[in-house]
Design a protein around this motif. Sequence first.
Motif, short mmCIF file in Angstrom:
data_model
loop_
_atom_site.label_atom_id
_atom_site.label_comp_id
_atom_site.label_asym_id
_atom_site.label_seq_id
_atom_site.Cartn_x
_atom_site.Cartn_y
_atom_site.Cartn_z
N CYS A 142 0.85 -1.19 0.00
CA CYS A 142 0.00 0.00 0.00
C CYS A 142 0.88 1.24 0.00
O CYS A 142 1.93 1.23 0.65
N ALA A 143 0.54 2.34 -0.65
CA ALA A 143 -0.60 2.48 -1.52
C ALA A 143 -0.13 2.34 -2.96
O ALA A 143 0.93 2.82 -3.34
N THR A 144 -0.99 1.71 -3.73
CA THR A 144 -0.78 1.48 -5.15
C THR A 144 -0.11 2.64 -5.87
O THR A 144 0.90 2.48 -6.56
N ASP A 145 -0.72 3.83 -5.73
CA ASP A 145 -0.31 4.98 -6.54
C ASP A 145 0.87 5.75 -5.95
O ASP A 145 1.42 6.63 -6.62
N PHE A 146 1.25 5.45 -4.73
CA PHE A 146 2.37 6.17 -4.10
C PHE A 146 3.56 5.23 -3.89
O PHE A 146 4.36 5.05 -4.79
N CYS A 147 3.66 4.62 -2.72
CA CYS A 147 4.88 3.87 -2.41
C CYS A 147 5.03 2.62 -3.27
O CYS A 147 6.15 2.25 -3.64
N VAL A 148 3.94 1.95 -3.58
CA VAL A 148 4.04 0.74 -4.40
C VAL A 148 4.53 1.11 -5.80
O VAL A 148 5.51 0.57 -6.30
N ASP A 149 3.88 2.07 -6.43
CA ASP A 149 4.27 2.47 -7.78
C ASP A 149 5.70 3.00 -7.82
O ASP A 149 6.50 2.60 -8.68
N THR A 150 6.02 3.89 -6.90
CA THR A 150 7.35 4.51 -6.92
C THR A 150 8.44 3.46 -6.72
O THR A 150 9.49 3.50 -7.38
N THR A 151 8.19 2.51 -5.83
CA THR A 151 9.19 1.48 -5.54
C THR A 151 9.36 0.54 -6.73
O THR A 151 10.47 0.10 -7.03
N ILE A 152 8.27 0.23 -7.40
CA ILE A 152 8.35 -0.63 -8.59
C ILE A 152 9.19 0.04 -9.67
O ILE A 152 10.10 -0.56 -10.26
N ARG A 153 8.90 1.31 -9.96
CA ARG A 153 9.65 2.01 -11.01
C ARG A 153 11.12 2.13 -10.64
O ARG A 153 12.01 2.03 -11.49
N SER A 154 11.38 2.36 -9.34
CA SER A 154 12.76 2.48 -8.87
C SER A 154 13.48 1.14 -8.98
O SER A 154 14.64 1.08 -9.40
N ALA A 155 12.81 0.07 -8.61
CA ALA A 155 13.41 -1.27 -8.66
C ALA A 155 13.74 -1.65 -10.10
O ALA A 155 14.78 -2.26 -10.38
N LEU A 156 12.87 -1.28 -11.04
CA LEU A 156 13.12 -1.59 -12.45
C LEU A 156 14.36 -0.85 -12.95
O LEU A 156 15.19 -1.43 -13.67
N ALA A 157 14.51 0.39 -12.52
CA ALA A 157 15.69 1.17 -12.92
C ALA A 157 16.95 0.65 -12.24
O ALA A 157 18.06 1.02 -12.62
N LYS A 158 16.78 -0.18 -11.23
CA LYS A 158 17.92 -0.82 -10.56
C LYS A 158 18.12 -2.24 -11.08
O LYS A 158 18.84 -3.03 -10.49
N ASP A 159 17.45 -2.56 -12.17
CA ASP A 159 17.64 -3.82 -12.90
C ASP A 159 17.12 -5.07 -12.18
O ASP A 159 17.53 -6.19 -12.50
N TYR A 160 16.23 -4.89 -11.22
CA TYR A 160 15.62 -6.06 -10.59
C TYR A 160 14.52 -6.64 -11.48
O TYR A 160 13.79 -5.89 -12.14
N ASN A 161 14.41 -7.96 -11.48
CA ASN A 161 13.22 -8.60 -12.05
C ASN A 161 12.08 -8.42 -11.05
O ASN A 161 12.27 -8.62 -9.85
N ILE A 162 10.92 -8.08 -11.57
CA ILE A 162 9.81 -7.73 -10.69
C ILE A 162 8.55 -8.48 -11.11
O ILE A 162 8.24 -8.56 -12.30
N THR A 163 7.86 -9.05 -10.12
CA THR A 163 6.49 -9.49 -10.35
C THR A 163 5.60 -8.71 -9.40
O THR A 163 5.78 -8.78 -8.18
N VAL A 164 4.67 -7.96 -9.95
CA VAL A 164 3.68 -7.28 -9.12
C VAL A 164 2.48 -8.21 -9.01
O VAL A 164 2.01 -8.74 -10.02
N ILE A 165 2.00 -8.40 -7.80
CA ILE A 165 0.77 -9.17 -7.62
C ILE A 165 -0.40 -8.21 -7.79
O ILE A 165 -0.62 -7.32 -6.97
N SER A 166 -1.14 -8.39 -8.90
CA SER A 166 -2.14 -7.39 -9.30
C SER A 166 -3.24 -7.21 -8.27
O SER A 166 -3.82 -6.14 -8.16
#
Lengths: 179, 179
Positions: B109-133
């Motif tokens: 939580c929350a989708t539009d704040f910490c979850v979204d920001t962390t996902i975009r940041s993790a991708l730019a750090k080259d992590y493989n990511i699975t988001v549980i929809s």
Amino acid sequence: MKVLLVIDMQQGSFTPQTPRHDAGGVVERINQLAGIMRQSNGKVIFIQHNGTRDNEFLPGTPDWKLLPSLTVKEEDILIDKTANDCFYNSVLDSTLKQLAADELIVTGCATDFCVDTTIRSALAKDYNITVISNGHTTANRDHLNAETVIAHHNWVWQNMIPTKGKIKVLSLSEYLLQG
Amino acid sequence: MKVLLVIDMQQGSFTPQTPRHDAGGVVERINQLAGIMRQSNGKVIFIQHNGTRDNEFLPGTPDWKLLPSLTVKEEDILIDKTANDCFYNSVLDSTLKQLAADELIVTGCATDFCVDTTIRSALAKDYNITVISNGHTTANRDHLNAETVIAHHNWVWQNMIPTKGKIKVLSLSEYLLQG
């Protein structure tokens, strides 16, 4: 120094197949802001997506080229990038450091992808950010129209937690009144 | 190693004043996934927002505490953070490196704040990511209801440009079928 970022305003993203909300108005506001920036010791940086990996937006091809309606001057800086985050494997951060950028003014396309990702990344890098609320655009999505996507992201950015950097979201006229 | 990130599932974000979409279901799915992770040599990391700067979510106070409905085990890792990006000034990246994390499963939580920001940041750090929809949640916003916000961000993440890391968005049952 204030730096205007103009993200991915390239021909390949503004085709009849991918209409963008108020594209003409967004270009006009970017041109206006870029003119002011050049006259006031600021800098204008145009970011161009280079999609070499996917054989899209190849440097030099029409897709990759900036919109001809954008005013680009010799003193402006052009930077290529390959991911949604304009900082990813690009010279953006080092260029901003060289310029001693203390405020990024963010505009461009697309709101929900490269613009959003770059804003969140810049905030985590402690940059002060002003997003021009009517200076970025996107397309209608299956689940939401472009105007609602733009309104949503403007609202989110306005409510993000500041880092050492602050984030503001202002329309161009609000920005010019405050500036 | 696979690492489950559970972001900001804290009491202060799940009050009667800030109802979250399907909070019970999200907690249930996180508990199920965390159990599987622990049994399969994965790791569970709970991220807690520490809002000391704004005198909110102070460590040790009820707001800061994880939801009592979450199952937390001794072998899990708890990490504090202070910005929307969980990587910002935190030990998350170094912890993931120590664990040799090769896939991040993202919930919270929350989708539009910490979850979204962390996902975009993790991708730019080259992590493989699975988001549980259906493993993250947010609140109704003035301009959009929570379900639409969740659908929008799930769609965006699904369409992001991969870095060296890949990004997938799967429901918990889709993930378990693939896993």
